[in-house]
Every structure is written in structure tokens, then in C-alpha cells.
Design an enzyme around this catalytic site. Structure first.
Site, PDB file in Angstrom:
ATOM      1  N   SER A 207       0.901  -1.302   0.037  1.00 17.76           N
ATOM      2  CA  SER A 207       0.136   0.004   0.201  1.00 17.76           C
ATOM      3  C   SER A 207       0.926   1.387  -0.018  1.00 17.76           C
ATOM      4  O   SER A 207       1.550   1.390   0.984  1.00 17.76           O
ATOM      5  CB  SER A 207      -0.875  -0.078   1.242  1.00 17.76           C
ATOM      6  OG  SER A 207      -1.648   1.226   1.270  1.00 17.76           O
TER       7      SER A 207
ATOM      8  N   HIS B 137      -1.022  -1.195  -4.603  1.00 19.78           N
ATOM      9  CA  HIS B 137      -2.334  -0.861  -3.872  1.00 19.78           C
ATOM     10  C   HIS B 137      -2.566   0.626  -3.690  1.00 19.78           C
ATOM     11  O   HIS B 137      -1.628   1.174  -2.909  1.00 19.78           O
ATOM     12  CB  HIS B 137      -2.728  -1.668  -2.692  1.00 19.78           C
ATOM     13  CG  HIS B 137      -4.076  -1.666  -2.164  1.00 19.78           C
ATOM     14  ND1 HIS B 137      -5.200  -2.191  -2.625  1.00 19.78           N
ATOM     15  CD2 HIS B 137      -4.507  -0.749  -1.279  1.00 19.78           C
ATOM     16  CE1 HIS B 137      -6.087  -1.776  -1.987  1.00 19.78           C
ATOM     17  NE2 HIS B 137      -5.807  -0.960  -0.975  1.00 19.78           N
TER      18      HIS B 137
ATOM     19  N   ASP C   6      -4.740   3.827  -2.692  1.00 16.06           N
ATOM     20  CA  ASP C   6      -5.715   4.261  -1.784  1.00 16.06           C
ATOM     21  C   ASP C   6      -6.143   5.616  -2.236  1.00 16.06           C
ATOM     22  O   ASP C   6      -5.665   6.607  -2.019  1.00 16.06           O
ATOM     23  CB  ASP C   6      -5.467   4.239  -0.147  1.00 16.06           C
ATOM     24  CG  ASP C   6      -5.376   2.790   0.211  1.00 16.06           C
ATOM     25  OD1 ASP C   6      -6.183   2.080  -0.036  1.00 16.06           O
ATOM     26  OD2 ASP C   6      -4.552   2.420   0.944  1.00 16.06           O
TER      27      ASP C   6
ATOM     28  N   MET D 184      -9.187   8.391  -1.612  1.00 21.98           N
ATOM     29  CA  MET D 184     -10.142   8.713  -0.394  1.00 21.98           C
ATOM     30  C   MET D 184     -10.432  10.219  -0.882  1.00 21.98           C
ATOM     31  O   MET D 184      -9.786  11.006  -0.984  1.00 21.98           O
ATOM     32  CB  MET D 184      -9.484   8.716   1.013  1.00 21.98           C
ATOM     33  CG  MET D 184      -8.925   7.508   1.323  1.00 21.98           C
ATOM     34  SD  MET D 184      -8.087   7.342   3.136  1.00 21.98           S
ATOM     35  CE  MET D 184      -7.022   6.001   3.092  1.00 21.98           C
TER      36      MET D 184
ATOM     37  N   HIS E 199      -8.060   1.461  -4.858  1.00 23.34           N
ATOM     38  CA  HIS E 199      -9.092   1.385  -4.052  1.00 23.34           C
ATOM     39  C   HIS E 199      -9.793   2.290  -3.690  1.00 23.34           C
ATOM     40  O   HIS E 199      -9.361   3.490  -3.066  1.00 23.34           O
ATOM     41  CB  HIS E 199      -8.440   0.802  -2.398  1.00 23.34           C
ATOM     42  CG  HIS E 199      -9.438   0.457  -1.265  1.00 23.34           C
ATOM     43  ND1 HIS E 199      -8.781   0.230  -0.130  1.00 23.34           N
ATOM     44  CD2 HIS E 199     -10.609   0.323  -1.505  1.00 23.34           C
ATOM     45  CE1 HIS E 199      -9.802   0.082   0.580  1.00 23.34           C
ATOM     46  NE2 HIS E 199     -11.025   0.146  -0.195  1.00 23.34           N
TER      47      HIS E 199
ATOM     48  N   MET F  92     -11.984   4.629  -2.220  1.00 21.99           N
ATOM     49  CA  MET F  92     -12.748   5.087  -1.007  1.00 21.99           C
ATOM     50  C   MET F  92     -13.400   6.456  -1.056  1.00 21.99           C
ATOM     51  O   MET F  92     -13.232   7.338  -0.572  1.00 21.99           O
ATOM     52  CB  MET F  92     -11.920   4.897   0.243  1.00 21.99           C
ATOM     53  CG  MET F  92     -11.493   3.440   0.739  1.00 21.99           C
ATOM     54  SD  MET F  92     -10.427   3.676   1.946  1.00 21.99           S
ATOM     55  CE  MET F  92      -8.805   3.572   1.238  1.00 21.99           C
TER      56      MET F  92
ATOM     57  N   MET G 160     -12.150  -5.791   3.860  1.00 21.05           N
ATOM     58  CA  MET G 160     -11.557  -5.007   4.767  1.00 21.05           C
ATOM     59  C   MET G 160     -11.254  -5.494   6.165  1.00 21.05           C
ATOM     60  O   MET G 160     -12.108  -6.101   6.834  1.00 21.05           O
ATOM     61  CB  MET G 160     -12.163  -3.601   4.983  1.00 21.05           C
ATOM     62  CG  MET G 160     -12.315  -2.748   3.747  1.00 21.05           C
ATOM     63  SD  MET G 160     -10.588  -2.238   3.074  1.00 21.05           S
ATOM     64  CE  MET G 160     -10.005  -1.445   4.542  1.00 21.05           C
TER      65      MET G 160
ATOM     66  N   ASP H  20      -6.944  -6.104   3.374  1.00 18.54           N
ATOM     67  CA  ASP H  20      -6.488  -5.103   3.443  1.00 18.54           C
ATOM     68  C   ASP H  20      -6.740  -4.238   5.092  1.00 18.54           C
ATOM     69  O   ASP H  20      -7.819  -4.194   5.259  1.00 18.54           O
ATOM     70  CB  ASP H  20      -7.063  -4.000   2.531  1.00 18.54           C
ATOM     71  CG  ASP H  20      -6.436  -2.487   2.529  1.00 18.54           C
ATOM     72  OD1 ASP H  20      -5.380  -2.504   3.143  1.00 18.54           O
ATOM     73  OD2 ASP H  20      -7.132  -1.777   1.966  1.00 18.54           O
TER      74      ASP H  20
END
Length: 228
Positions: A10, A35, A37, A39, A70, A72, A141, A175
Site C-alpha cells: 500500500s 495498491h 488508496d 479517499m 481502492h 474509498m 476490509m 487490507d
């Protein structure tokens, strides 16, 4: 069985001022994918980065590294085309963010990306099940999304076990709080795609940590095939 062990650092755990070189470093240390993320400050409280950063990273690392996004975000449909254009390979959205998962899955495929579907700890795995045949990967998750450094939630492992029993060839990702001390629980439950943040990225020897995680998962896969 058509799935294999894959380890995805990540990159949010990296030095964000050096993200391009950190991505290169992770791939050189043996990562199978990266990976990323995303957000939006809405679906989760934090804000990270968007498609312009992804495009910069793609230009930096070249065409080969697999970018697992990912997402979010509260409106995942809004970012499908921009992420595809930026060089994303897989678009993992949260089931909790949409009432039209089928339409979104179709849009992601038509944009040329693989489809991942994620569930938060409070969402049952049975809610994901109707879509399992249409996706490439399910993400369970093992912490609440939005913050790094949380404690691994072992009580999420029955979700992984259930998915593996019902969908034997599905890629199943975990994750949150995953590292050398928790990998065996994930591997035994049936996870094969492992997101690991600080345990890999902040290690003095990321290569050995990645190798250890992959070996644990590969051995569990081999054992499962022998037990069938």
C-alpha cells in the site's frame, strides 16, 4: 484453482514526497502489484490523491506495474473513466457506495479495467455474493477504511473463508493490519491478494517481508489444493 499468491504494498504508507521512486522500489523488492488508496474526505474522513497523481505515477513507473485502485469515494461512478485514462488496471469500489453495482461493474469493464468489489467490516459477505460472479476480485476490509495503522480484525476471517468456499477461483484480497504476524490467519482463511502497508513499506528489508508474505499464502493455497 486459478488463483495465486500476490502481494501488493500500500503506497500510502510510503514517503509521499517520493511516491514515484517508492513505487519503483516496491516493484524492485518483488511486489506483484501496487495498491493505491483513493479517499475523498466524504466516504472516509481523509483525503489522499486522485487521477492526476495516478497518471504521474504511471508515467514514472512505466506500463508494467499493476495498479489496484481502492476507491474509498462516495461516488465511484464519477471516477471510472478518469482513472482508466490515467493508467489504472483495476478499479475496486465499495459496495456501500452504490445502489447500481451491476451498472458500475459494466462501466468499469467497458473502460478496460478489472473489477474489484470491497466491503467494510460492518457489511455482510452475503451482500457481496450476488456480484461475485461478475467481478475479478473481492476485497474484505480487515480494518475500518480511511486510516492506516489500525489493529487487524481477525473476526473478518470467516468472511474470507465463506467466499473461498463459495467461489473457489475468485481473487480475494485483505487490507488492513496485515503483516508477518497476521498473514497466516489470512492465508488459512483463503485470501490470496495481500495488501500490506507499513509492515512492508517501512521495513528495513521489504524484499524479505514480501517473500515471507507470499510464501505463507502460497503454502496455504498448496495445502488447500491437496485437501480437496
Amino acid at each position: 484453482m486459478s488463483y495465486s499468491a500476490k502481494i501488493g504494498p500500500s503506497i500510502l504508507s510510503s514517503d509521499l514526497a517520493c511516491l514515484g521512486s517508492e513505487c519503483v522500489r516496491m516493484m524492485e523488492c518483488g511486489a506483484d502489484y501496487l495498491h493505491l488508496d483513493v479517499m475523498d474526505g466524504n466516504f472516509v474522513p481523509n483525503i489522499t490523491f486522485g487521477h492526476p497523481m495516478v497518471e504521474c505515477l504511471r508515467n514514472c513507473v512505466g506500463p508494467d506495474p499493476f495498479f489496484d485502485m481502492h476507491m474509498m469515494v462516495s461516488r465511484p461512478e464519477q471516477w471510472v473513466k478518469p482513472m482508466a485514462a490515467a493508467g489504472a488496471n483495476q478499479y475496486t469500489f465499495h459496495l456501500e457506495t452504490t445502489t447500481n453495482a451491476g451498472i458500475l461493474i459494466k462501466e468499469i469493464r467497458e473502460s478496460g479495467m478489472k473489477v474489484g468489489l470491497a466491503i467494510k467490516p460492518g457489511t455482510t459477505v452475503e451482500e457481496l455474493a450476488p456480484w461475485a460472479g461478475q467481478i475479478d476480485m473481492a476485497l474484505v476490509m480487515t480494518v475500518e477504511p480511511g486510516f492506516g495503522g489500525q489493529k487487524f480484525m481477525e473476526d473478518m476471517m470467516p468472511k474470507v473463508s465463506w467466499l473461498r468456499s463459495q467461489f473457489p477461483s475468485l481473487d480475494i484480497e485483505v487490507d488492513g493490519g496485515v503483516g508477518p504476524s497476521t498473514i497466516h490467519k489470512c492465508a488459512e482463511a483463503g485470501a490470496n491478494m495481500i495488501v500490506s502497508g507499513s509492515a512492508v513499506v517501512s521495513s528495513d528489508d521489504p524484499r524479505s517481508v514480501i517473500t515471507m508474505l507470499r510464501t505463507a499464502v502460497s503454502e496455504a493455497i498448496q495445502k488447500r489444493s491437496l485437501d480437496r
